[in-house]
Design a protein around this motif. Structure first.
Motif, PDB file in Angstrom:
ATOM      1  N   GLN A  10       0.894  -1.105  -0.144  1.00 13.14           N
ATOM      2  CA  GLN A  10       0.012   0.135  -0.073  1.00 13.14           C
ATOM      3  C   GLN A  10       0.976   1.267  -0.089  1.00 13.14           C
ATOM      4  OE1 GLN A  10      -1.613   1.594   3.436  1.00 13.14           O
ATOM      5  NE2 GLN A  10      -3.589   1.842   2.836  1.00 13.14           N
ATOM      6  N   GLN A  48       0.555  -5.863  -9.988  1.00 14.31           N
ATOM      7  CA  GLN A  48      -0.317  -4.961 -10.725  1.00 14.31           C
ATOM      8  C   GLN A  48      -0.889  -4.257  -9.582  1.00 14.31           C
ATOM      9  OE1 GLN A  48      -1.030  -5.521 -14.134  1.00 14.31           O
ATOM     10  NE2 GLN A  48       0.883  -7.053 -13.915  1.00 14.31           N
ATOM     11  N   ILE A  49      -2.184  -3.485 -10.104  1.00 16.67           N
ATOM     12  CA  ILE A  49      -2.802  -2.511  -9.254  1.00 16.67           C
ATOM     13  C   ILE A  49      -3.368  -3.357  -7.956  1.00 16.67           C
ATOM     14  CG2 ILE A  49      -5.069  -2.674 -10.382  1.00 16.67           C
ATOM     15  CD1 ILE A  49      -5.042   0.566  -9.772  1.00 16.67           C
ATOM     16  N   ASP A  50      -3.753  -4.690  -8.178  1.00 17.08           N
ATOM     17  CA  ASP A  50      -4.374  -5.460  -7.214  1.00 17.08           C
ATOM     18  C   ASP A  50      -3.494  -6.666  -6.602  1.00 17.08           C
ATOM     19  OD1 ASP A  50      -4.461  -7.015  -9.502  1.00 17.08           O
ATOM     20  OD2 ASP A  50      -6.352  -7.915  -8.896  1.00 17.08           O
ATOM     21  N   THR A  51      -2.177  -6.639  -6.820  1.00 16.66           N
ATOM     22  CA  THR A  51      -1.302  -7.513  -6.222  1.00 16.66           C
ATOM     23  C   THR A  51      -0.005  -6.729  -5.798  1.00 16.66           C
ATOM     24  OG1 THR A  51      -0.206  -7.887  -8.380  1.00 16.66           O
ATOM     25  CG2 THR A  51      -2.026  -9.488  -7.598  1.00 16.66           C
ATOM     26  N   ASN A  52       0.881  -7.141  -5.031  1.00 12.92           N
ATOM     27  CA  ASN A  52       1.946  -6.653  -4.514  1.00 12.92           C
ATOM     28  C   ASN A  52       2.948  -7.481  -4.312  1.00 12.92           C
ATOM     29  OD1 ASN A  52       1.377  -8.656  -2.450  1.00 12.92           O
ATOM     30  ND2 ASN A  52       2.186  -7.417  -0.802  1.00 12.92           N
ATOM     31  N   GLU A  71       6.890  -7.002  -3.640  1.00 12.64           N
ATOM     32  CA  GLU A  71       7.410  -5.910  -4.673  1.00 12.64           C
ATOM     33  C   GLU A  71       8.149  -5.058  -3.706  1.00 12.64           C
ATOM     34  OE1 GLU A  71       4.406  -3.157  -6.006  1.00 12.64           O
ATOM     35  OE2 GLU A  71       3.414  -3.578  -4.484  1.00 12.64           O
ATOM     36  N   HIS A 155      -3.816  -9.941  -2.908  1.00 13.83           N
ATOM     37  CA  HIS A 155      -4.554  -9.543  -3.986  1.00 13.83           C
ATOM     38  C   HIS A 155      -5.530  -8.281  -3.465  1.00 13.83           C
ATOM     39  CE1 HIS A 155      -3.550 -13.333  -5.362  1.00 13.83           C
ATOM     40  NE2 HIS A 155      -3.158 -12.748  -6.726  1.00 13.83           N
ATOM     41  N   ASP A 157      -6.829  -4.332  -3.584  1.00 15.76           N
ATOM     42  CA  ASP A 157      -6.570  -2.956  -4.542  1.00 15.76           C
ATOM     43  C   ASP A 157      -7.039  -1.672  -4.000  1.00 15.76           C
ATOM     44  OD1 ASP A 157      -9.594  -3.345  -3.952  1.00 15.76           O
ATOM     45  OD2 ASP A 157     -10.120  -3.515  -6.102  1.00 15.76           O
TER      46      ASP A 157
END
Length: 157
Positions: A10, A48-52, A71, A155, A157
């Motif tokens: 986040q 992605q926007i919904d995974t870290n 990430e 996952h 977002d």
């Protein structure tokens, strides 16, 4: 396992003791090391926007496996299943020893640790050892992850 600030993806992390993973380097390393084990990479997905996390689906040692790399921190795990909310972490030393020089290999026992939330409290809401931000704690309340692994590799977002 201590849940460090930024582990959820986040916010950016604040712990400079760890080098943030480089996706290009990780991808190159995966292709080189998996080839040494006569394996094959099926898919490589960046956060992605919904995974870290980086997600590598591969076939190696006569198994279909998943490598997950956070990430923000050099934390790597192996899963036999890696669907939306279904993560099954396993120990696969033949594979992980190849990556141990570059990443911290997280064991299933660490990742399967239960998340302990105290609803209705702003301070001390998470009983697991952590340094998470207020926003990350709010995400935990909203998403209700069951294990540490679902926080480290999520996952949301």
């Amino acid at each position: 396992m201590i849940l460090q600030r930024g582990i959820t993806g986040q916010i950016h992390r604040t712990d400079d003791r760890f080098r943030k993973p480089n996706g290009k380097e990780f991808k190159q390393l995966c292709y080189a090391l998996i080839a040494q084990l006569d394996g094959m990479i099926i898919a490589f997905t960046e956060p992605q926007i919904d995974t870290n996390f980086f997600h590598v689906e591969l076939e190696v040692i006569k198994k279909r496996l998943h490598l997950l790399l956070n990430e923000n921190y050099p934390y790597l795990a192996v899963a036999s299943e890696a669907d939306y909310f279904k993560l099954t972490f396993i120990d696969e030393p033949t594979l992980t020893k190849q990556f141990a020089a570059c990443y911290t290999i997280l064991q299933p026992e660490e990742l399967d640790e239960r998340i302990q939330l105290r609803p209705g409290r702003k301070k001390g809401i998470l009983l697991n050892e952590n340094d998470l931000s207020k926003g990350e704690l709010a995400d935990l309340l909203y998403w209700q992850p069951e294990t540490v692994g679902h926080v480290v590799f999520n996952h949301w977002d």
